[in-house]
Design a protein around this motif. Structure first.
Motif, mmCIF file in Angstrom:
data_model
loop_
_atom_site.group_PDB
_atom_site.id
_atom_site.type_symbol
_atom_site.label_atom_id
_atom_site.label_comp_id
_atom_site.label_asym_id
_atom_site.label_seq_id
_atom_site.Cartn_x
_atom_site.Cartn_y
_atom_site.Cartn_z
ATOM 1 N N GLY B 17 5.723 -15.996 1.479
ATOM 2 C CA GLY B 17 5.941 -17.429 1.280
ATOM 3 C C GLY B 17 4.862 -18.091 0.450
ATOM 4 O O GLY B 17 4.713 -19.304 0.475
ATOM 5 N N SER B 18 4.107 -17.299 -0.311
ATOM 6 C CA SER B 18 3.019 -17.897 -1.091
ATOM 7 C C SER B 18 3.445 -18.179 -2.533
ATOM 8 O O SER B 18 2.641 -18.571 -3.354
ATOM 9 C CB SER B 18 1.809 -16.959 -1.093
ATOM 10 O OG SER B 18 2.210 -15.696 -1.569
ATOM 11 N N GLY B 19 4.700 -17.993 -2.847
ATOM 12 C CA GLY B 19 5.165 -18.229 -4.211
ATOM 13 C C GLY B 19 5.835 -17.000 -4.769
ATOM 14 O O GLY B 19 6.223 -16.084 -4.028
ATOM 15 N N THR B 20 5.966 -16.962 -6.118
ATOM 16 C CA THR B 20 6.634 -15.823 -6.740
ATOM 17 C C THR B 20 5.682 -14.626 -6.814
ATOM 18 O O THR B 20 4.474 -14.755 -6.617
ATOM 19 C CB THR B 20 7.070 -16.181 -8.172
ATOM 20 O OG1 THR B 20 5.887 -16.503 -8.928
ATOM 21 C CG2 THR B 20 8.015 -17.372 -8.180
ATOM 22 N N TYR B 21 6.287 -13.454 -7.145
ATOM 23 C CA TYR B 21 5.442 -12.269 -7.343
ATOM 24 C C TYR B 21 4.521 -12.455 -8.543
ATOM 25 O O TYR B 21 3.384 -11.985 -8.553
ATOM 26 C CB TYR B 21 6.311 -11.018 -7.538
ATOM 27 C CG TYR B 21 6.892 -10.509 -6.246
ATOM 28 C CD1 TYR B 21 6.056 -9.983 -5.262
ATOM 29 C CD2 TYR B 21 8.261 -10.554 -5.997
ATOM 30 C CE1 TYR B 21 6.573 -9.523 -4.060
ATOM 31 C CE2 TYR B 21 8.799 -10.091 -4.809
ATOM 32 C CZ TYR B 21 7.954 -9.567 -3.836
ATOM 33 O OH TYR B 21 8.452 -9.115 -2.673
ATOM 34 N N LEU B 22 5.007 -13.156 -9.582
ATOM 35 C CA LEU B 22 4.152 -13.434 -10.740
ATOM 36 C C LEU B 22 2.916 -14.214 -10.310
ATOM 37 O O LEU B 22 1.791 -13.919 -10.716
ATOM 38 C CB LEU B 22 4.938 -14.233 -11.797
ATOM 39 C CG LEU B 22 4.128 -14.568 -13.065
ATOM 40 C CD1 LEU B 22 3.732 -13.288 -13.800
ATOM 41 C CD2 LEU B 22 4.924 -15.494 -13.985
ATOM 42 N N HIS B 23 3.168 -15.183 -9.419
ATOM 43 C CA HIS B 23 2.061 -15.977 -8.894
ATOM 44 C C HIS B 23 1.045 -15.084 -8.181
ATOM 45 O O HIS B 23 -0.175 -15.227 -8.336
ATOM 46 C CB HIS B 23 2.622 -17.055 -7.958
ATOM 47 C CG HIS B 23 1.580 -17.932 -7.358
ATOM 48 N ND1 HIS B 23 1.138 -17.776 -6.061
ATOM 49 C CD2 HIS B 23 0.859 -18.952 -7.880
ATOM 50 C CE1 HIS B 23 0.196 -18.659 -5.809
ATOM 51 N NE2 HIS B 23 0.014 -19.398 -6.895
ATOM 52 N N THR B 24 1.561 -14.113 -7.396
ATOM 53 C CA THR B 24 0.680 -13.181 -6.693
ATOM 54 C C THR B 24 -0.223 -12.453 -7.699
ATOM 55 O O THR B 24 -1.439 -12.329 -7.504
ATOM 56 C CB THR B 24 1.515 -12.126 -5.927
ATOM 57 O OG1 THR B 24 2.392 -12.833 -5.056
ATOM 58 C CG2 THR B 24 0.628 -11.175 -5.143
ATOM 59 N N LEU B 25 0.419 -11.948 -8.797
ATOM 60 C CA LEU B 25 -0.360 -11.207 -9.792
ATOM 61 C C LEU B 25 -1.393 -12.111 -10.466
ATOM 62 O O LEU B 25 -2.534 -11.697 -10.688
ATOM 63 C CB LEU B 25 0.562 -10.599 -10.856
ATOM 64 C CG LEU B 25 1.438 -9.427 -10.421
ATOM 65 C CD1 LEU B 25 2.143 -8.820 -11.626
ATOM 66 C CD2 LEU B 25 0.623 -8.358 -9.698
ATOM 67 N N LEU B 26 -0.991 -13.343 -10.790
ATOM 68 C CA LEU B 26 -1.921 -14.242 -11.488
ATOM 69 C C LEU B 26 -3.104 -14.620 -10.596
ATOM 70 O O LEU B 26 -4.242 -14.706 -11.065
ATOM 71 C CB LEU B 26 -1.186 -15.497 -11.977
ATOM 72 C CG LEU B 26 -0.214 -15.233 -13.142
ATOM 73 C CD1 LEU B 26 0.534 -16.507 -13.517
ATOM 74 C CD2 LEU B 26 -0.951 -14.673 -14.356
ATOM 75 N N VAL B 27 -2.826 -14.814 -9.302
ATOM 76 C CA VAL B 27 -3.946 -15.082 -8.388
ATOM 77 C C VAL B 27 -4.861 -13.856 -8.343
ATOM 78 O O VAL B 27 -6.093 -13.971 -8.352
ATOM 79 C CB VAL B 27 -3.421 -15.433 -6.977
ATOM 80 C CG1 VAL B 27 -4.569 -15.466 -5.963
ATOM 81 C CG2 VAL B 27 -2.707 -16.788 -7.001
ATOM 82 N N GLY B 28 -4.250 -12.672 -8.348
ATOM 83 C CA GLY B 28 -5.046 -11.434 -8.396
ATOM 84 C C GLY B 28 -5.917 -11.403 -9.647
ATOM 85 O O GLY B 28 -7.100 -11.059 -9.593
ATOM 86 N N LEU B 29 -5.302 -11.805 -10.777
ATOM 87 C CA LEU B 29 -6.059 -11.813 -12.031
ATOM 88 C C LEU B 29 -7.254 -12.759 -11.932
ATOM 89 O O LEU B 29 -8.354 -12.444 -12.382
ATOM 90 C CB LEU B 29 -5.145 -12.221 -13.188
ATOM 91 C CG LEU B 29 -5.827 -12.359 -14.556
ATOM 92 C CD1 LEU B 29 -6.361 -11.003 -15.013
ATOM 93 C CD2 LEU B 29 -4.855 -12.916 -15.591
ATOM 94 N N LEU B 30 -7.030 -13.916 -11.305
ATOM 95 C CA LEU B 30 -8.137 -14.869 -11.153
ATOM 96 C C LEU B 30 -9.282 -14.255 -10.351
ATOM 97 O O LEU B 30 -10.455 -14.429 -10.672
ATOM 98 C CB LEU B 30 -7.651 -16.160 -10.476
ATOM 99 C CG LEU B 30 -6.877 -17.113 -11.385
ATOM 100 C CD1 LEU B 30 -6.481 -18.371 -10.614
ATOM 101 C CD2 LEU B 30 -7.707 -17.481 -12.608
#
Lengths: 244, 251
Positions: B17-30
Protein backbone atom coordinates in the motif's frame (compact mmCIF):
# COMPACT_ATOMS: atom_id res chain seq x y z
CA UNK A 1 81.45 36.98 5.48
CA UNK A 2 80.72 36.07 1.89
CA UNK A 3 77.16 35.92 0.55
CA UNK A 4 77.38 32.13 0.24
CA UNK A 5 79.84 30.15 2.36
CA UNK A 6 80.25 26.42 1.91
CA UNK A 7 82.60 24.79 4.43
CA UNK A 8 83.72 21.14 4.42
CA UNK A 9 80.39 19.90 3.15
CA UNK A 10 79.90 16.17 2.68
CA UNK A 11 76.78 14.27 1.73
CA UNK A 12 75.93 10.62 1.40
CA UNK A 13 73.06 8.78 -0.26
CA UNK A 14 73.14 5.68 1.92
CA UNK A 15 76.74 4.52 1.70
CA UNK A 16 77.41 6.40 -1.55
CA UNK A 17 79.21 9.68 -1.02
CA UNK A 18 78.00 12.38 -3.44
CA UNK A 19 79.88 15.32 -1.92
CA UNK A 20 83.28 15.15 -0.25
CA UNK A 21 84.60 18.04 1.85
CA UNK A 22 83.46 20.77 -0.51
CA UNK A 23 84.58 24.26 0.45
CA UNK A 24 84.02 27.45 -1.49
CA UNK A 25 82.34 30.81 -1.23
CA UNK A 26 80.57 33.38 -3.36
CA UNK A 27 81.14 37.04 -2.56
CA UNK A 28 78.40 39.63 -2.92
CA UNK A 29 78.06 40.62 -6.55
CA UNK A 30 80.17 37.71 -7.72
CA UNK A 31 79.16 35.28 -10.47
CA UNK A 32 80.58 31.79 -10.18
CA UNK A 33 80.04 28.98 -12.62
CA UNK A 34 80.07 25.38 -11.41
CA UNK A 35 80.86 22.80 -14.08
CA UNK A 36 81.88 19.19 -14.30
CA UNK A 37 80.78 15.86 -15.75
CA UNK A 38 77.34 14.45 -14.92
CA UNK A 39 77.20 12.79 -11.56
CA UNK A 40 79.97 15.00 -10.21
CA UNK A 41 77.67 16.45 -7.53
CA UNK A 42 77.30 19.99 -8.88
CA UNK A 43 73.48 19.97 -8.83
CA UNK A 44 73.50 18.46 -5.36
CA UNK A 45 75.91 21.14 -4.16
CA UNK A 46 73.81 24.03 -5.48
CA UNK A 47 70.64 22.49 -4.03
CA UNK A 48 72.37 22.23 -0.67
CA UNK A 49 72.78 26.01 -0.61
CA UNK A 50 69.05 26.54 0.02
CA UNK A 51 68.67 23.19 1.82
CA UNK A 52 66.65 21.49 -0.89
CA UNK A 53 69.23 18.75 -0.36
CA UNK A 54 70.22 18.18 3.25
CA UNK A 55 73.90 17.59 3.97
CA UNK A 56 75.29 15.37 6.69
CA UNK A 57 78.55 17.19 7.38
CA UNK A 58 79.90 20.70 7.17
CA UNK A 59 78.35 24.13 7.29
CA UNK A 60 76.60 26.32 4.73
CA UNK A 61 75.87 30.00 5.32
CA UNK A 62 73.79 32.33 3.20
CA UNK A 63 74.14 36.00 4.13
CA UNK A 64 75.51 34.90 7.50
CA UNK A 65 72.58 32.60 8.29
CA UNK A 66 73.48 28.95 8.78
CA UNK A 67 71.37 26.91 6.37
CA UNK A 68 71.86 23.46 7.90
CA UNK A 69 70.89 24.46 11.41
CA UNK A 70 67.60 22.98 12.67
CA UNK A 71 66.76 26.33 14.27
CA UNK A 72 66.91 28.24 10.99
CA UNK A 73 63.57 29.27 9.52
CA UNK A 74 64.15 27.66 6.14
CA UNK A 75 61.07 28.98 4.28
CA UNK A 76 62.07 32.51 5.26
CA UNK A 77 65.65 31.96 4.14
CA UNK A 78 64.65 30.25 0.88
CA UNK A 79 62.34 33.14 0.03
CA UNK A 80 65.45 35.35 -0.15
CA UNK A 81 67.37 32.96 -2.41
CA UNK A 82 66.16 32.80 -6.01
CA UNK A 83 66.38 29.44 -7.70
CA UNK A 84 66.03 28.47 -11.36
CA UNK A 85 65.68 24.82 -12.31
CA UNK A 86 66.68 22.77 -15.34
CA UNK A 87 63.06 21.94 -16.14
CA UNK A 88 61.70 25.43 -15.36
CA UNK A 89 59.14 24.10 -12.86
CA UNK A 90 56.53 26.76 -13.50
CA UNK A 91 53.20 25.76 -11.99
CA UNK A 92 51.21 24.49 -14.98
CA UNK A 93 47.74 25.21 -13.55
CA UNK A 94 48.50 28.91 -12.99
CA UNK A 95 48.84 31.65 -15.59
CA UNK A 96 52.18 33.41 -15.99
CA UNK A 97 50.89 36.31 -13.90
CA UNK A 98 49.74 33.95 -11.13
CA UNK A 99 53.04 32.07 -11.24
CA UNK A 100 54.82 35.37 -10.64
CA UNK A 101 52.64 36.54 -7.75
CA UNK A 102 51.88 33.32 -5.85
CA UNK A 103 54.91 33.21 -3.56
CA UNK A 104 55.06 36.99 -3.19
CA UNK A 105 51.55 36.93 -1.73
CA UNK A 106 51.89 33.70 0.28
CA UNK A 107 55.42 34.03 1.59
CA UNK A 108 56.15 37.76 1.65
CA UNK A 109 52.56 38.72 2.42
CA UNK A 110 52.42 41.32 -0.34
CA UNK A 111 48.93 42.50 -1.28
CA UNK A 112 47.80 40.80 -4.51
CA UNK A 113 47.91 44.00 -6.55
CA UNK A 114 51.42 44.88 -5.46
CA UNK A 115 52.55 41.30 -6.13
CA UNK A 116 51.00 41.44 -9.59
CA UNK A 117 52.64 44.76 -10.44
CA UNK A 118 56.02 43.62 -9.25
CA UNK A 119 55.75 40.31 -11.13
CA UNK A 120 54.77 42.07 -14.33
CA UNK A 121 57.65 44.51 -13.96
CA UNK A 122 60.10 41.59 -14.02
CA UNK A 123 58.14 39.87 -16.76
CA UNK A 124 58.64 43.00 -18.82
CA UNK A 125 62.35 42.92 -18.07
CA UNK A 126 62.67 39.40 -19.47
CA UNK A 127 60.72 40.61 -22.52
CA UNK A 128 57.55 38.55 -22.05
CA UNK A 129 54.94 41.05 -20.89
CA UNK A 130 52.68 40.00 -23.80
CA UNK A 131 52.48 36.48 -22.40
CA UNK A 132 51.16 37.42 -18.96
CA UNK A 133 47.81 35.67 -19.30
CA UNK A 134 49.09 32.51 -20.95
CA UNK A 135 49.61 29.21 -19.20
CA UNK A 136 53.14 27.74 -19.02
CA UNK A 137 52.17 24.93 -21.41
CA UNK A 138 51.50 27.54 -24.11
CA UNK A 139 55.04 28.93 -23.97
CA UNK A 140 58.28 27.67 -25.51
CA UNK A 141 60.97 26.26 -23.25
CA UNK A 142 63.05 29.41 -23.49
CA UNK A 143 60.05 31.58 -22.62
CA UNK A 144 59.18 29.33 -19.68
CA UNK A 145 62.70 29.61 -18.33
CA UNK A 146 62.63 33.41 -18.64
CA UNK A 147 59.34 33.45 -16.73
CA UNK A 148 60.96 31.23 -14.10
CA UNK A 149 63.79 33.74 -13.77
CA UNK A 150 61.27 36.59 -13.47
CA UNK A 151 59.41 34.57 -10.84
CA UNK A 152 62.57 34.22 -8.78
CA UNK A 153 63.46 37.91 -9.20
CA UNK A 154 59.99 39.05 -8.08
CA UNK A 155 60.91 37.83 -4.60
CA UNK A 156 63.76 40.38 -4.43
CA UNK A 157 66.40 37.72 -3.82
CA UNK A 158 69.79 38.51 -2.30
CA UNK A 159 71.38 35.92 -4.57
CA UNK A 160 70.36 33.58 -7.38
CA UNK A 161 71.04 29.89 -7.90
CA UNK A 162 70.82 28.43 -11.41
CA UNK A 163 70.78 24.64 -11.79
CA UNK A 164 71.58 23.88 -15.43
CA UNK A 165 69.14 26.53 -16.66
CA UNK A 166 69.73 25.83 -20.36
CA UNK A 167 70.25 22.06 -20.40
CA UNK A 168 66.64 21.25 -21.26
CA UNK A 169 66.36 23.86 -24.01
CA UNK A 170 66.51 23.59 -27.79
CA UNK A 171 69.76 25.11 -29.07
CA UNK A 172 68.10 28.19 -30.53
CA UNK A 173 66.47 29.05 -27.21
CA UNK A 174 69.61 28.89 -25.13
CA UNK A 175 70.78 32.38 -26.01
CA UNK A 176 67.59 34.17 -25.00
CA UNK A 177 67.98 32.70 -21.51
CA UNK A 178 71.73 33.33 -21.31
CA UNK A 179 71.17 36.96 -22.33
CA UNK A 180 68.75 37.47 -19.46
CA UNK A 181 71.26 35.91 -17.08
CA UNK A 182 74.09 38.00 -18.44
CA UNK A 183 72.08 41.19 -17.97
CA UNK A 184 71.37 40.13 -14.40
CA UNK A 185 75.07 39.58 -13.78
CA UNK A 186 76.03 43.01 -15.09
CA UNK A 187 73.47 44.54 -12.73
CA UNK A 188 75.46 43.12 -9.85
CA UNK A 189 73.36 40.10 -8.84
CA UNK A 190 75.22 37.47 -6.86
CA UNK A 191 74.93 34.29 -8.89
CA UNK A 192 75.92 30.66 -8.58
CA UNK A 193 75.37 28.92 -11.90
CA UNK A 194 75.67 25.23 -12.68
CA UNK A 195 76.09 25.06 -16.45
CA UNK A 196 77.99 23.54 -19.32
CA UNK A 197 77.84 26.81 -21.26
CA UNK A 198 81.53 27.61 -21.26
CA UNK A 199 80.95 30.65 -23.50
CA UNK A 200 78.71 32.10 -20.79
CA UNK A 201 81.30 31.25 -18.14
CA UNK A 202 83.98 32.96 -20.18
CA UNK A 203 81.93 36.13 -20.71
CA UNK A 204 80.26 36.49 -17.33
CA UNK A 205 81.85 34.45 -14.55
CA UNK A 206 84.30 35.82 -12.02
CA UNK A 207 85.32 32.34 -10.93
CA UNK A 208 84.86 28.82 -12.18
CA UNK A 209 84.51 25.77 -9.98
CA UNK A 210 85.17 22.39 -11.51
CA UNK A 211 83.78 19.33 -9.77
CA UNK A 212 84.50 15.67 -10.26
CA UNK A 213 83.17 12.68 -8.30
CA UNK A 214 81.89 14.85 -5.44
CA UNK A 215 85.11 16.84 -5.02
CA UNK A 216 85.77 20.46 -5.86
CA UNK A 217 88.81 19.82 -8.01
CA UNK A 218 89.40 23.33 -9.25
CA UNK A 219 88.29 26.69 -7.85
CA UNK A 220 89.97 29.32 -9.96
CA UNK A 221 89.52 32.72 -11.53
CA UNK A 222 88.07 32.66 -15.03
CA UNK A 223 91.44 33.58 -16.54
CA UNK A 224 93.24 30.82 -14.68
CA UNK A 225 90.61 28.22 -15.44
CA UNK A 226 90.39 28.83 -19.14
CA UNK A 227 94.10 29.66 -19.44
CA UNK A 228 95.60 26.66 -17.77
CA UNK A 229 93.59 24.59 -15.32
CA UNK A 230 95.84 22.97 -12.73
CA UNK A 231 94.18 19.58 -12.54
CA UNK A 232 94.50 17.06 -15.33
CA UNK A 233 90.81 16.13 -14.97
CA UNK A 234 89.73 19.71 -15.65
CA UNK A 235 92.08 19.93 -18.63
CA UNK A 236 90.51 16.82 -20.14
CA UNK A 237 87.02 18.13 -19.48
CA UNK A 238 87.78 21.50 -21.06
CA UNK A 239 89.41 19.88 -24.07
CA UNK A 240 86.31 17.78 -24.66
CA UNK A 241 83.77 20.50 -24.11
CA UNK A 242 85.54 23.25 -26.08
CA UNK A 243 86.63 21.28 -29.13
CA UNK A 244 83.63 19.29 -30.20
CA UNK B 1 10.56 -20.50 -21.27
CA UNK B 2 7.25 -20.27 -19.59
CA UNK B 3 7.27 -16.71 -18.30
CA UNK B 4 4.46 -14.25 -18.19
CA UNK B 5 5.92 -10.87 -19.24
CA UNK B 6 4.17 -7.87 -17.81
CA UNK B 7 5.90 -4.52 -18.32
CA UNK B 8 2.88 -2.68 -16.96
CA UNK B 9 3.73 -4.10 -13.53
CA UNK B 10 5.58 -0.87 -12.69
CA UNK B 11 2.27 0.96 -12.53
CA UNK B 12 0.56 -1.65 -10.34
CA UNK B 13 0.11 -0.93 -6.67
CA UNK B 14 2.19 -2.90 -4.21
CA UNK B 15 0.39 -5.01 -1.60
CA UNK B 16 2.18 -2.93 1.04
CA UNK B 17 0.00 0.00 0.00
CA UNK B 18 2.95 2.35 -0.36
CA UNK B 19 2.27 3.19 -4.01
CA UNK B 20 3.26 1.69 -7.34
CA UNK B 21 6.18 -0.67 -7.91
CA UNK B 22 7.89 2.14 -9.84
CA UNK B 23 7.58 4.24 -6.72
CA UNK B 24 9.22 1.44 -4.72
CA UNK B 25 12.17 1.39 -7.14
CA UNK B 26 12.53 5.18 -7.15
CA UNK B 27 12.54 5.31 -3.35
CA UNK B 28 15.21 2.59 -3.49
CA UNK B 29 17.18 4.74 -5.92
CA UNK B 30 16.97 7.67 -3.51
CA UNK B 31 18.40 5.51 -0.72
CA UNK B 32 21.14 4.34 -3.07
CA UNK B 33 22.03 7.95 -3.83
CA UNK B 34 21.77 9.02 -0.18
CA UNK B 35 24.09 6.17 0.85
CA UNK B 36 26.57 6.65 -2.00
CA UNK B 37 26.79 10.44 -1.78
CA UNK B 38 27.27 10.56 1.98
CA UNK B 39 29.89 7.81 1.74
CA UNK B 40 31.58 9.64 -1.16
CA UNK B 41 32.06 12.73 1.00
CA UNK B 42 33.72 10.61 3.70
CA UNK B 43 35.81 8.79 1.09
CA UNK B 44 37.08 12.00 -0.51
CA UNK B 45 37.91 13.77 2.74
CA UNK B 46 39.64 10.78 4.39
CA UNK B 47 41.18 9.59 1.13
CA UNK B 48 42.82 12.93 0.40
CA UNK B 49 44.12 13.29 3.97
CA UNK B 50 45.51 9.75 4.10
CA UNK B 51 46.89 9.93 0.54
CA UNK B 52 48.66 13.22 1.22
CA UNK B 53 50.19 12.04 4.50
CA UNK B 54 51.65 9.01 2.72
CA UNK B 55 53.67 11.35 0.49
CA UNK B 56 54.98 13.69 3.21
CA UNK B 57 58.36 13.14 4.85
CA UNK B 58 56.65 12.22 8.16
CA UNK B 59 57.71 8.58 8.44
CA UNK B 60 55.51 7.28 11.25
CA UNK B 61 52.38 9.05 10.06
CA UNK B 62 53.07 7.59 6.61
CA UNK B 63 53.35 4.08 8.01
CA UNK B 64 50.14 4.48 9.95
CA UNK B 65 48.37 5.60 6.76
CA UNK B 66 49.83 2.70 4.78
CA UNK B 67 48.35 0.39 7.40
CA UNK B 68 45.01 2.18 7.08
CA UNK B 69 44.93 1.62 3.31
CA UNK B 70 45.88 -2.04 3.57
CA UNK B 71 43.29 -2.64 6.28
CA UNK B 72 40.38 -1.23 4.33
CA UNK B 73 41.26 -2.51 0.89
CA UNK B 74 42.17 -6.07 1.85
CA UNK B 75 38.95 -7.07 3.60
CA UNK B 76 35.97 -7.88 1.36
CA UNK B 77 33.35 -5.15 1.31
CA UNK B 78 30.67 -7.58 2.45
CA UNK B 79 32.71 -8.62 5.48
CA UNK B 80 33.36 -4.97 6.32
CA UNK B 81 29.63 -4.31 6.09
CA UNK B 82 28.96 -7.06 8.64
CA UNK B 83 31.78 -5.82 10.87
CA UNK B 84 30.37 -2.29 10.97
CA UNK B 85 26.83 -3.54 11.58
CA UNK B 86 27.27 -6.48 13.94
CA UNK B 87 30.72 -6.23 15.53
CA UNK B 88 31.71 -2.61 15.97
CA UNK B 89 28.64 -1.62 18.08
CA UNK B 90 29.62 -4.45 20.46
CA UNK B 91 33.20 -3.20 20.72
CA UNK B 92 32.19 0.36 21.57
CA UNK B 93 31.44 1.44 25.15
CA UNK B 94 28.09 -0.05 26.06
CA UNK B 95 26.01 3.14 26.07
CA UNK B 96 27.36 4.16 22.66
CA UNK B 97 26.84 0.70 21.14
CA UNK B 98 23.30 0.57 22.47
CA UNK B 99 22.57 4.03 21.12
CA UNK B 100 23.65 2.90 17.65
CA UNK B 101 21.62 -0.30 17.77
CA UNK B 102 18.53 1.53 19.00
CA UNK B 103 18.45 4.12 16.22
CA UNK B 104 15.05 4.12 14.46
CA UNK B 105 14.77 1.67 11.52
CA UNK B 106 16.43 3.09 8.43
CA UNK B 107 19.22 4.84 10.38
CA UNK B 108 20.44 1.79 12.31
CA UNK B 109 21.37 0.27 8.93
CA UNK B 110 22.05 3.47 7.00
CA UNK B 111 24.70 4.92 9.31
CA UNK B 112 26.91 1.79 9.45
CA UNK B 113 26.46 1.34 5.68
CA UNK B 114 27.64 4.89 4.96
CA UNK B 115 30.61 4.57 7.30
CA UNK B 116 31.54 1.20 5.82
CA UNK B 117 31.38 2.37 2.19
CA UNK B 118 33.10 5.64 3.07
CA UNK B 119 36.08 4.02 4.78
CA UNK B 120 36.33 1.23 2.19
CA UNK B 121 36.40 3.72 -0.69
CA UNK B 122 38.67 6.16 1.14
CA UNK B 123 41.44 3.55 1.03
CA UNK B 124 41.10 3.40 -2.74
CA UNK B 125 40.95 7.19 -3.10
CA UNK B 126 44.02 7.48 -0.87
CA UNK B 127 45.90 5.16 -3.17
CA UNK B 128 44.96 7.26 -6.20
CA UNK B 129 45.88 10.52 -4.48
CA UNK B 130 49.28 9.07 -3.57
CA UNK B 131 49.84 7.84 -7.11
CA UNK B 132 48.74 11.20 -8.54
CA UNK B 133 51.11 13.13 -6.28
CA UNK B 134 53.98 10.82 -7.14
CA UNK B 135 53.22 11.19 -10.85
CA UNK B 136 54.12 14.90 -10.66
CA UNK B 137 57.70 15.87 -11.44
CA UNK B 138 59.74 16.03 -8.23
CA UNK B 139 60.87 19.50 -9.26
CA UNK B 140 57.38 20.94 -8.68
CA UNK B 141 57.66 20.33 -4.96
CA UNK B 142 61.21 21.69 -5.02
CA UNK B 143 60.13 24.82 -6.86
CA UNK B 144 57.44 25.52 -4.28
CA UNK B 145 59.87 24.86 -1.45
CA UNK B 146 62.59 27.00 -3.04
CA UNK B 147 60.18 29.94 -3.28
CA UNK B 148 59.74 29.76 0.48
CA UNK B 149 56.37 28.03 0.59
CA UNK B 150 55.83 25.85 3.64
CA UNK B 151 55.00 22.17 3.13
CA UNK B 152 51.23 22.71 3.61
CA UNK B 153 51.33 25.71 1.24
CA UNK B 154 53.23 23.67 -1.34
CA UNK B 155 50.57 20.96 -1.18
CA UNK B 156 47.67 23.39 -1.24
CA UNK B 157 48.87 25.65 -4.06
CA UNK B 158 51.29 23.56 -6.13
CA UNK B 159 50.87 19.81 -5.73
CA UNK B 160 47.20 19.15 -5.08
CA UNK B 161 45.71 21.32 -7.87
CA UNK B 162 47.64 19.26 -10.41
CA UNK B 163 47.06 15.97 -8.59
CA UNK B 164 43.28 16.38 -8.71
CA UNK B 165 43.39 17.09 -12.42
CA UNK B 166 45.48 13.99 -13.03
CA UNK B 167 43.32 11.66 -10.95
CA UNK B 168 39.91 12.89 -12.09
CA UNK B 169 39.38 9.93 -14.50
CA UNK B 170 40.11 7.24 -11.88
CA UNK B 171 38.07 9.22 -9.34
CA UNK B 172 35.16 9.01 -11.76
CA UNK B 173 35.47 5.22 -11.68
CA UNK B 174 35.58 5.31 -7.91
CA UNK B 175 32.41 7.41 -7.82
CA UNK B 176 30.69 4.87 -10.08
CA UNK B 177 31.97 2.06 -7.85
CA UNK B 178 30.60 3.58 -4.70
CA UNK B 179 27.14 3.83 -6.29
CA UNK B 180 27.27 0.18 -7.35
CA UNK B 181 28.86 -0.99 -4.09
CA UNK B 182 26.06 0.63 -2.10
CA UNK B 183 23.96 -2.38 -3.14
CA UNK B 184 25.91 -4.44 -0.58
CA UNK B 185 24.16 -2.36 2.08
CA UNK B 186 21.03 -4.42 1.45
CA UNK B 187 22.67 -7.19 3.48
CA UNK B 188 22.39 -5.12 6.64
CA UNK B 189 18.89 -3.88 5.88
CA UNK B 190 19.19 -0.70 3.81
CA UNK B 191 16.35 -0.83 1.30
CA UNK B 192 18.29 0.73 -1.54
CA UNK B 193 17.67 0.11 -5.24
CA UNK B 194 18.72 -3.55 -5.38
CA UNK B 195 16.77 -4.35 -2.22
CA UNK B 196 13.75 -2.53 -3.68
CA UNK B 197 13.99 -4.62 -6.85
CA UNK B 198 14.09 -7.78 -4.77
CA UNK B 199 11.05 -6.65 -2.80
CA UNK B 200 9.24 -5.97 -6.07
CA UNK B 201 10.16 -9.42 -7.37
CA UNK B 202 8.99 -11.12 -4.19
CA UNK B 203 5.61 -9.41 -4.21
CA UNK B 204 4.91 -9.50 -7.96
CA UNK B 205 6.96 -12.54 -9.11
CA UNK B 206 8.04 -10.41 -12.11
CA UNK B 207 11.78 -11.00 -11.59
CA UNK B 208 12.91 -9.90 -15.06
CA UNK B 209 10.98 -6.64 -15.01
CA UNK B 210 12.10 -5.83 -11.47
CA UNK B 211 15.80 -6.23 -12.19
CA UNK B 212 15.55 -4.68 -15.64
CA UNK B 213 14.07 -1.63 -13.94
CA UNK B 214 16.87 -1.55 -11.38
CA UNK B 215 19.50 -2.04 -14.09
CA UNK B 216 18.19 0.86 -16.13
CA UNK B 217 18.09 3.13 -13.09
CA UNK B 218 21.70 2.21 -12.19
CA UNK B 219 22.85 2.84 -15.75
CA UNK B 220 21.05 6.18 -16.03
CA UNK B 221 22.49 7.33 -12.71
CA UNK B 222 26.01 6.36 -13.71
CA UNK B 223 25.73 8.00 -17.11
CA UNK B 224 24.76 11.20 -15.32
CA UNK B 225 27.80 10.85 -13.08
CA UNK B 226 30.06 10.24 -16.08
CA UNK B 227 28.80 13.33 -17.89
CA UNK B 228 29.05 15.37 -14.71
CA UNK B 229 32.65 14.34 -14.16
CA UNK B 230 33.53 15.00 -17.79
CA UNK B 231 32.10 18.46 -17.39
CA UNK B 232 34.34 18.94 -14.36
CA UNK B 233 37.34 17.68 -16.35
CA UNK B 234 36.67 20.21 -19.08
CA UNK B 235 36.13 22.99 -16.57
CA UNK B 236 39.53 22.44 -14.94
CA UNK B 237 41.49 21.55 -18.10
CA UNK B 238 44.59 23.70 -18.50
CA UNK B 239 45.29 25.30 -21.89
CA UNK B 240 48.51 23.93 -23.36
CA UNK B 241 48.95 21.29 -20.70
CA UNK B 242 49.43 17.88 -22.27
CA UNK B 243 48.14 15.49 -19.69
CA UNK B 244 45.28 13.25 -18.69
CA UNK B 245 43.17 16.27 -17.77
CA UNK B 246 42.68 17.39 -21.36
CA UNK B 247 42.20 13.96 -22.84
CA UNK B 248 38.69 13.85 -21.51
CA UNK B 249 37.19 13.58 -25.00
CA UNK B 250 35.57 10.53 -26.49
CA UNK B 251 32.21 12.12 -27.10
Amino acid sequence: MAMIEIRDVSKWYGSFQVLTDCTTSVEKGEVIVVCGPSGSGKSTLIKAVNALEPVQKGEIFVDGVRVNDPKTNLPKLRARVGMVFQHFELFPHLTVRQNLSLAQALVLGRPQQEADERGLKYLDRVGLIDQKDKFPGQLSGGQQQRVAIARALSMDPICMLFDEPTSALDPEMINEVLEVMQKLATEGMTMMVVTHEMGFANRVANRVIFMDAGHIVEDASKAEFFGKPRSERAQQFLAKILHH
Amino acid sequence: MNYHWNWKIFWDLTPEGSGTYLHTLLVGLLWTLATALAAWVIALVLGVIVGVIRTTPRKWAGRFCNGYVELFRNIPLLVQMFLWFFVIPELLPKHLGDAIKQMPPPWASYVPAVLCLGFFTSARVAEQVRAGIQALPRGQRMAGTALGLTLPQTYRHVILPMTFRIILPPLTSEFLNIIKNSSVALTIGVVELTAAARAMQEFSFQVFEAFTGATILYILTNILVIYGMRWVERRVAIPGFIGPAVQAGGH
